[in-house]
Design an enzyme around this catalytic site. Structure first.
Site, PDB file in Angstrom:
ATOM      1  N   CYS A   1       0.839  -1.199   0.000  1.00  0.00           N
ATOM      2  CA  CYS A   1       0.000   0.000   0.000  1.00  0.00           C
ATOM      3  C   CYS A   1       0.875   1.250   0.000  1.00  0.00           C
ATOM      4  O   CYS A   1       1.379   1.666   1.054  1.00  0.00           O
ATOM      5  CB  CYS A   1      -0.921  -0.030   1.227  1.00  0.00           C
ATOM      6  SG  CYS A   1      -1.963   1.421   1.357  1.00  0.00           S
TER       7      CYS A   1
ATOM      8  N   CYS B   1      -0.360   4.174   2.040  1.00  0.00           N
ATOM      9  CA  CYS B   1      -0.196   3.983   3.493  1.00  0.00           C
ATOM     10  C   CYS B   1       1.263   4.189   3.910  1.00  0.00           C
ATOM     11  O   CYS B   1       1.542   4.818   4.922  1.00  0.00           O
ATOM     12  CB  CYS B   1      -0.575   2.560   3.923  1.00  0.00           C
ATOM     13  SG  CYS B   1      -2.077   1.908   3.215  1.00  0.00           S
ATOM     14  N   ASP B   2       2.196   3.632   3.154  1.00  0.00           N
ATOM     15  CA  ASP B   2       3.583   3.536   3.626  1.00  0.00           C
ATOM     16  C   ASP B   2       4.589   4.398   2.850  1.00  0.00           C
ATOM     17  O   ASP B   2       5.753   4.477   3.240  1.00  0.00           O
ATOM     18  CB  ASP B   2       4.051   2.061   3.547  1.00  0.00           C
ATOM     19  CG  ASP B   2       3.205   1.158   4.427  1.00  0.00           C
ATOM     20  OD1 ASP B   2       2.717   1.651   5.462  1.00  0.00           O
ATOM     21  OD2 ASP B   2       3.022  -0.024   4.089  1.00  0.00           O
TER      22      ASP B   2
END
Ligand code: NAP
Length: 307
Positions: free
Chosen positions: A135, A138-139
């Protein structure tokens, strides 16, 4: 005849838990069925969630626990078990668990999620969360000014690469063919970015690193030539496997197996709703899953009022 509940929520990830909170506040007679007694779904394995508004840097496990505690404050009833059969009989939804217990309800929200596909190469599992991510939104921020690779050639891979290229020093895109599957509008944007290098006809053979991703061993599928690439992070974006096996013969699914439903989470079957990653949508995130939970309950209430 057993009791007929207002609502059964299947799944206790962000979509299911948000739906449970809204169902509790709406005083619907509800149970939540979860496969494992640890609520939170996929996020419990996420080291850090930095894009959920108001709680930056929280661990996925802690966020899942907070969602669950919110449900517990509303005294929602959770049942642990795996759904092995789902039927609709005369409008009543019938859910059978692996312990053969059967639950009936007027409405069901399917919030069973999906899992990112794995490359299944050496090093992937060991370094998952330590430079291997599924992701980018997300990261990605953890790789600011560093070098990353994106694996895949679909919309998600190309969108991820564009997102990362704005943050990272250098982004490699590794695709197994010599053309993208992604939309032209995206690929045009990607190819114009100076810090992006596309590596065609290539697959990742190994992800190398001790405690963090350090290198990729890649192989050109046409020339069979192998190469080592120095990277700090690897984003795998090769599609998702939806957990829709039990439901796909009852509700309409798309070619990828995702349950066809719009923002109101209504499926083609009255009283059956799909929320979170399991439904057809563009952005699969905690916030969009939680949003689905709220929307689904509004649609459930409308449905129950119509009966
Ligand atoms: P996808 O469209 O299925 O693309 C997956 C990509 O990964 C493909 O390029 C595929 O290669 C590659 N791949 C699959 N298995 C692989 C393996 N084992 N090793 C290496 N590469 C592999 O999946 P997605 O990009 O996650 O998108 C999912 C759906 O959401 C799609 O329908 C997409 O259109 C939609 N979506 C839309 C938007 C938007 O409209 N803005 C944004 C995001 C997602 P091949 O090309 O060779 O098959």
């Amino acid at each position: 005849m057993d009791k007929i509940l207002d609502l059964i929520i299947i799944g206790s990830g962000p979509a299911g838990l948000a739906a449970a909170i809204y169902a509790g506040r709406a005083e619907l007679d509800t149970i939540i069925i979860e496969k494992s007694p640890i609520s939170g779904g996929q996020i419990i394995n996420t080291y850090e969630v930095d894009n959920y508004p108001g709680i930056p840097g929280i661990s996925g496990f802690d966020l899942g626990t907070k969602f669950r505690e919110h449900c517990d404050r509303l005294e929602m009833e959770f049942i642990t078990g795996e759904v092995i059969k789902f039927e609709v009989k005369d409008g009543i939804k019938v859910v059978t668990l692996d312990d053969e217990k059967v639950y009936r309800s007027k409405a069901v929200i399917i919030a069973t999620g999906s899992n990112p596909r794995k490359l299944n190469v050496v090093g992937e599992e060991k370094l998952s969360g330590m430079g291997v991510s599924y992701c980018a939104t997300c990261d990605g921020a953890f790789f600011k000014n560093r070098t990353t690779a994106v694996v895949g050639g679909g919309d998600v891979a190309v969108e991820d690469a564009i997102f990362l290229a704005r943050l990272c020093k250098k982004v490699y895109v590794i695709h197994r063919r010599d053309e993208f599957r992604a939309a032209k509008s995206l690929t045009t944007k990607l190819t114009a970015m100076e810090n992006v290098e596309i590596i065609w006809d290539t697959k990742v053979e190994e992800i190398i690193g001790d405690t963090q991703v350090e290198q990729l061993r890649i192989k050109n599928l046409k020339t069979k030539e192998e190469k080592i690439l120095d990277v700090d992070g690897t984003f795998i974006a090769i599609g998702y496997n939806p957990s829709s096996e039990v439901y796909k013969d009852v509700v309409e699914v798309d070619l990828g197996g995702f349950i066809v439903a719009g923002e109101n989470c209504e499926t083609n079957i009255p009283g059956v709703f799909a929320a979170g990653d399991i439904r057809t949508k563009d952005l699969r995130q905690i916030i969009t899953a939680a949003s689905d939970g709220a929307n689904a309950i509004t649609a459930v209430e409308r449905y129950l009022n119509s009966l």
